[in-house]
Design a protein around this motif. Structure first.
Motif, PDB file in Angstrom:
ATOM      1  N   VAL A 147       0.837  -1.200   0.000  1.00 24.89           N
ATOM      2  CA  VAL A 147       0.000   0.000   0.000  1.00 24.89           C
ATOM      3  C   VAL A 147       0.873   1.251   0.000  1.00 24.89           C
ATOM      4  O   VAL A 147       0.618   2.208  -0.740  1.00 24.89           O
ATOM      5  CB  VAL A 147      -0.966  -0.023   1.209  1.00 24.89           C
ATOM      6  CG1 VAL A 147      -1.679   1.308   1.373  1.00 24.89           C
ATOM      7  CG2 VAL A 147      -1.963  -1.166   1.058  1.00 24.89           C
ATOM      8  N   GLN A 148       1.924   1.243   0.797  1.00 27.29           N
ATOM      9  CA  GLN A 148       2.831   2.396   0.878  1.00 27.29           C
ATOM     10  C   GLN A 148       3.527   2.627  -0.462  1.00 27.29           C
ATOM     11  O   GLN A 148       3.606   3.757  -0.942  1.00 27.29           O
ATOM     12  CB  GLN A 148       3.852   2.151   1.978  1.00 27.29           C
ATOM     13  CG  GLN A 148       4.793   3.303   2.220  1.00 27.29           C
ATOM     14  CD  GLN A 148       5.766   2.991   3.355  1.00 27.29           C
ATOM     15  OE1 GLN A 148       5.693   1.958   4.009  1.00 27.29           O
ATOM     16  NE2 GLN A 148       6.687   3.910   3.588  1.00 27.29           N
ATOM     17  N   LEU A 149       4.044   1.572  -1.063  1.00 23.91           N
ATOM     18  CA  LEU A 149       4.744   1.716  -2.343  1.00 23.91           C
ATOM     19  C   LEU A 149       3.792   2.151  -3.456  1.00 23.91           C
ATOM     20  O   LEU A 149       4.140   2.983  -4.294  1.00 23.91           O
ATOM     21  CB  LEU A 149       5.438   0.404  -2.723  1.00 23.91           C
ATOM     22  CG  LEU A 149       6.667   0.058  -1.899  1.00 23.91           C
ATOM     23  CD1 LEU A 149       7.005  -1.425  -2.021  1.00 23.91           C
ATOM     24  CD2 LEU A 149       7.842   0.927  -2.322  1.00 23.91           C
ATOM     25  N   PRO A 205       2.941   5.403  -7.316  1.00 29.46           N
ATOM     26  CA  PRO A 205       3.106   4.415  -8.383  1.00 29.46           C
ATOM     27  C   PRO A 205       4.155   4.784  -9.426  1.00 29.46           C
ATOM     28  O   PRO A 205       4.792   3.899 -10.004  1.00 29.46           O
ATOM     29  CB  PRO A 205       1.719   4.318  -9.011  1.00 29.46           C
ATOM     30  CG  PRO A 205       1.036   5.588  -8.652  1.00 29.46           C
ATOM     31  CD  PRO A 205       1.620   6.007  -7.336  1.00 29.46           C
ATOM     32  N   GLY A 206       4.358   6.055  -9.659  1.00 36.71           N
ATOM     33  CA  GLY A 206       5.304   6.468 -10.686  1.00 36.71           C
ATOM     34  C   GLY A 206       6.716   6.722 -10.188  1.00 36.71           C
ATOM     35  O   GLY A 206       7.632   6.967 -10.990  1.00 36.71           O
ATOM     36  N   GLY A 260       7.182   2.398  -8.066  1.00 35.90           N
ATOM     37  CA  GLY A 260       6.470   2.081  -6.842  1.00 35.90           C
ATOM     38  C   GLY A 260       5.390   1.042  -7.089  1.00 35.90           C
ATOM     39  O   GLY A 260       5.159   0.163  -6.258  1.00 35.90           O
ATOM     40  N   ARG A 261       4.735   1.132  -8.227  1.00 34.00           N
ATOM     41  CA  ARG A 261       3.700   0.156  -8.581  1.00 34.00           C
ATOM     42  C   ARG A 261       4.307  -1.249  -8.723  1.00 34.00           C
ATOM     43  O   ARG A 261       3.751  -2.225  -8.240  1.00 34.00           O
ATOM     44  CB  ARG A 261       3.016   0.577  -9.887  1.00 34.00           C
ATOM     45  CG  ARG A 261       2.032  -0.407 -10.444  1.00 34.00           C
ATOM     46  CD  ARG A 261       0.765  -0.445  -9.630  1.00 34.00           C
ATOM     47  NE  ARG A 261      -0.197  -1.319 -10.293  1.00 34.00           N
ATOM     48  CZ  ARG A 261      -1.217  -1.846  -9.697  1.00 34.00           C
ATOM     49  NH1 ARG A 261      -1.460  -1.584  -8.443  1.00 34.00           N
ATOM     50  NH2 ARG A 261      -2.034  -2.620 -10.342  1.00 34.00           N
TER      51      ARG A 261
END
Length: 142
Positions: free
Chosen positions: A41-43, A47-48, A59-60
Motif C-alpha cells: 500500500v505504501q509503495l 506508483p510512478g 512504486g507500482r
C-alpha cells in the motif's frame, strides 16, 4: 535432469526441516502478511516513483512484489487446516482485508483459497463462520 532420492543434500534437508517447523507458525505468517501488505500500500501510493537503486522499478512494480510476498504468507496460512478458532480468525482477517481490496481480488486467487479453507475449517471444527466474521477486526486499513 530427473530428480532422484539419492540427490538429497544437507541444504535440502535443512530447507525441509525449516518448512516442517514453520508449517504451524500461523501467527508469524500473519504478521509477515500484514507487513508486506502494508508495504504494498505504501509503495503503491507513489506508483510512478522510480527506485533507481532497485533496478529502476516503479512504486507500482515494487508494490506488486510486496503483494506477491504477502500472498505467499496468506497461502501458507490457508494451506494448513486450523486446529482451533484462533487460526480460523487469522484466516478470516486476511480474507476480509483482501475482499475489500478490489485490485487485489483481480490480481490473485488467494481470496478464493482462503475462503475455501475457512469453509472447510469451520465445518470441521463446528464453528459458526458468521461469528468468526464478527470477531475478526480489520487487519489492513487502506
Amino acid at each position: 535432469m530427473p530428480y532422484v532420492a539419492d540427490d538429497i543434500g544437507d541444504s535440502n534437508l535443512a530447507y525441509y526441516r525449516a518448512l516442517y517447523r514453520a508449517q504451524n507458525d500461523s501467527a508469524d505468517h500473519f504478521l509477515r502478511w500484514e507487513v508486506h501488505m502494508a508495504h504494498a500500500v505504501q509503495l503503491e501510493a507513489e506508483p510512478g516513483r522510480i527506485f533507481e537503486e532497485y533496478g529502476d522499478l516503479t512504486g507500482r512494480q515494487l508494490g506488486e512484489g510486496a503483494r506477491i510476498a504477502a500472498r505467499r504468507y496468506a497461502l501458507l496460512i490457508a494451506e494448513v487446516p486450523a486446529h482451533d478458532a484462533a487460526l480460523v480468525v487469522l484466516k478470516a482477517e486476511i480474507a476480509e482485508a483482501i475482499e475489500r481490496d478490489v485490485d487485489e481480488v483481480r490480481r490473485s486467487y488467494v481470496l478464493r483459497l482462503l475462503q475455501a479453507s475457512l469453509i472447510r475449517d469451520t465445518e470441521r471444527l463446528d464453528i459458526d463462520i458468521a461469528m468468526v466474521a464478527c470477531v475478526a477486526p480489520s487487519a489492513l486499513k487502506h
